[in-house]
Design a protein around this motif. Sequence first.
Motif, PDB file in Angstrom:
ATOM      1  N   ASP A 114       2.490  -9.759  -3.607  1.00 56.85           N
ATOM      2  CA  ASP A 114       1.086  -9.415  -3.358  1.00 56.85           C
ATOM      3  C   ASP A 114       0.878  -8.914  -1.930  1.00 56.85           C
ATOM      4  OD1 ASP A 114       0.415 -10.101  -5.923  1.00 56.85           O
ATOM      5  OD2 ASP A 114      -0.303 -12.116  -5.410  1.00 56.85           O
ATOM      6  N   VAL A 115       1.582  -9.513  -0.984  1.00 52.60           N
ATOM      7  CA  VAL A 115       1.432  -9.095   0.420  1.00 52.60           C
ATOM      8  C   VAL A 115       1.936  -7.672   0.622  1.00 52.60           C
ATOM      9  CG1 VAL A 115       2.269  -9.522   2.761  1.00 52.60           C
ATOM     10  CG2 VAL A 115       1.494 -11.427   1.351  1.00 52.60           C
ATOM     11  N   ALA A 161       3.280  -0.730  -0.691  1.00 50.35           N
ATOM     12  CA  ALA A 161       4.010  -0.085  -1.784  1.00 50.35           C
ATOM     13  C   ALA A 161       3.169   0.994  -2.437  1.00 50.35           C
ATOM     14  CB  ALA A 161       4.427  -1.140  -2.807  1.00 50.35           C
ATOM     15  N   ARG A 162       1.875   0.738  -2.634  1.00 52.40           N
ATOM     16  CA  ARG A 162       0.993   1.764  -3.242  1.00 52.40           C
ATOM     17  C   ARG A 162       0.892   2.977  -2.341  1.00 52.40           C
ATOM     18  NH1 ARG A 162      -1.969  -2.886  -4.975  1.00 52.40           N
ATOM     19  NH2 ARG A 162      -3.265  -2.793  -3.098  1.00 52.40           N
ATOM     20  N   ARG A 163       0.802   2.762  -1.040  1.00 52.86           N
ATOM     21  CA  ARG A 163       0.727   3.903  -0.121  1.00 52.86           C
ATOM     22  C   ARG A 163       1.973   4.757  -0.190  1.00 52.86           C
ATOM     23  NH1 ARG A 163      -1.518  -0.023   3.389  1.00 52.86           N
ATOM     24  NH2 ARG A 163       0.462  -0.190   4.517  1.00 52.86           N
ATOM     25  N   ARG A 164       3.128   4.150  -0.406  1.00 49.75           N
ATOM     26  CA  ARG A 164       4.380   4.897  -0.475  1.00 49.75           C
ATOM     27  C   ARG A 164       4.680   5.398  -1.881  1.00 49.75           C
ATOM     28  NH1 ARG A 164       7.814   4.668   3.707  1.00 49.75           N
ATOM     29  NH2 ARG A 164       9.548   5.112   2.272  1.00 49.75           N
ATOM     30  N   TYR A 198      12.739   1.373   1.870  1.00 50.47           N
ATOM     31  CA  TYR A 198      13.905   2.232   1.668  1.00 50.47           C
ATOM     32  C   TYR A 198      13.962   2.852   0.275  1.00 50.47           C
ATOM     33  CZ  TYR A 198      15.679   0.642   6.141  1.00 50.47           C
ATOM     34  OH  TYR A 198      15.831   0.392   7.485  1.00 50.47           O
ATOM     35  N   SER A 199      12.991   2.572  -0.570  1.00 53.26           N
ATOM     36  CA  SER A 199      12.930   3.220  -1.881  1.00 53.26           C
ATOM     37  C   SER A 199      12.106   4.492  -1.767  1.00 53.26           C
ATOM     38  CB  SER A 199      12.310   2.279  -2.924  1.00 53.26           C
ATOM     39  OG  SER A 199      13.135   1.163  -3.163  1.00 53.26           O
ATOM     40  N   PRO A 200      12.513   5.555  -2.430  1.00 54.09           N
ATOM     41  CA  PRO A 200      11.760   6.811  -2.343  1.00 54.09           C
ATOM     42  C   PRO A 200      10.458   6.722  -3.136  1.00 54.09           C
ATOM     43  CG  PRO A 200      13.544   7.016  -3.916  1.00 54.09           C
ATOM     44  CD  PRO A 200      13.699   5.668  -3.295  1.00 54.09           C
ATOM     45  N   ALA A 201       9.557   7.671  -2.872  1.00 55.64           N
ATOM     46  CA  ALA A 201       8.310   7.740  -3.629  1.00 55.64           C
ATOM     47  C   ALA A 201       8.625   7.906  -5.116  1.00 55.64           C
ATOM     48  CB  ALA A 201       7.460   8.904  -3.132  1.00 55.64           C
ATOM     49  N   GLY A 202       7.923   7.136  -5.936  1.00 57.23           N
ATOM     50  CA  GLY A 202       8.203   7.153  -7.362  1.00 57.23           C
ATOM     51  C   GLY A 202       9.278   6.158  -7.765  1.00 57.23           C
TER      52      GLY A 202
END
Length: 379
Positions: free
Chosen positions: A240-241, A246-249, A285-289
């Motif tokens: 949750d934090v 994550a949504r922004r990325r 470090y995960s790409p968008a999507g």
Amino acid sequence: MTLPAPVQVALLGLAWSGAVGLAGLLALRFLPRRSVRTDLAGVAAVAVGSLVAGLVGAARAMFLSDHDLAVVAQLAVVVTPIALGVAVAAGRTVVRDVTGLRTRAAAVAHLDAPTPPGAGPDRPRLAELAAIDDDLVEAADRLTRGRIQRDALEQSRRELVAWVSHDLRTPLAGIRAMAEALEDGLAPHPDVYLQRILHEVDRVGLLVDDLFELSRIQAGALTLDAMTVDLAELAHGAVDVVAPAARRRGVLVELAPPQGVSPVRVDPRTVTRVLSNLVANAVHYSPAGGRVLVDVVACDGRVVVGVEDCCGGIPAEDVARLFEPGWRANRSRTPASDVGGGLGLAIARGLARANGGEVDVTPRCGAGCRFELALPAAR
């Protein structure tokens, strides 16, 4: 009362032998520092000399004829060098073993690796010296391991100081430039400059906090408030934090339903920080999507939280250094604004170990990585 003849002979022989032996031992005792070879030769000479003195002294007191006494004396002259030679030859084993121990001790002093126990022509034959030899080899092995560990720690410390200095210098230089622009009235948008200054100050503050936390971990000065908690709930809170970032990325974070999870007895504050760090790293470090999967399972008396990302994998040569303080895969050492000083994983592992657990990573063949926090289940 006259003593029997055999007793008289024995007492005379004892007196002569004891007198010569005592004189020889006193002479050896007060000699200056001597070698083992010299000491063994002296011991052999004293032993043979006391034996010959007792024999000749007793023979003279037996009122033998001059011819018989001469025969005894000739026999003593012939036997003495043979006995001395045998004694000295037998002592060569001790000399050889001691010389070998000196060589090994010199190797230990210079942190060289001596011949392993049971090998080599200079292996001592005497049991006591062989035991000392084994101790020397073991000591050399421990010293070598300690030197390697010390060199690695020193190298890590130097790199950490250099990296942290770089990471501090960058925001401080930006703060100084923006402050001078505000002072000179050259800032086109003062409010924007002030916001950037505050942001950079926050970055410096976070880095200083991380350094302080890492120093406490390494010094064993952490204060933990252990209690029985549900690790799945802590994982849910960490997700949750991180969810807004994550949504922004454009990264999807999923929490799988827990499987057979038992409570754990840990400090929830520090464990929450570990989980938040692992999930935040996976998102960064995960790409968008991309997708980050968090799961909580029970395994062999432990509760394991897994965080899988799609970062593309980690080179094999980097895996061993992943948890070193200050290390980052970014070789340029120019961090993005939302990346810390490379201390997060080192702190995460230190906090996990302080709670009796461990943090580890498993690369997944070019797809990503799986970080796992394993903690012992509460009893």
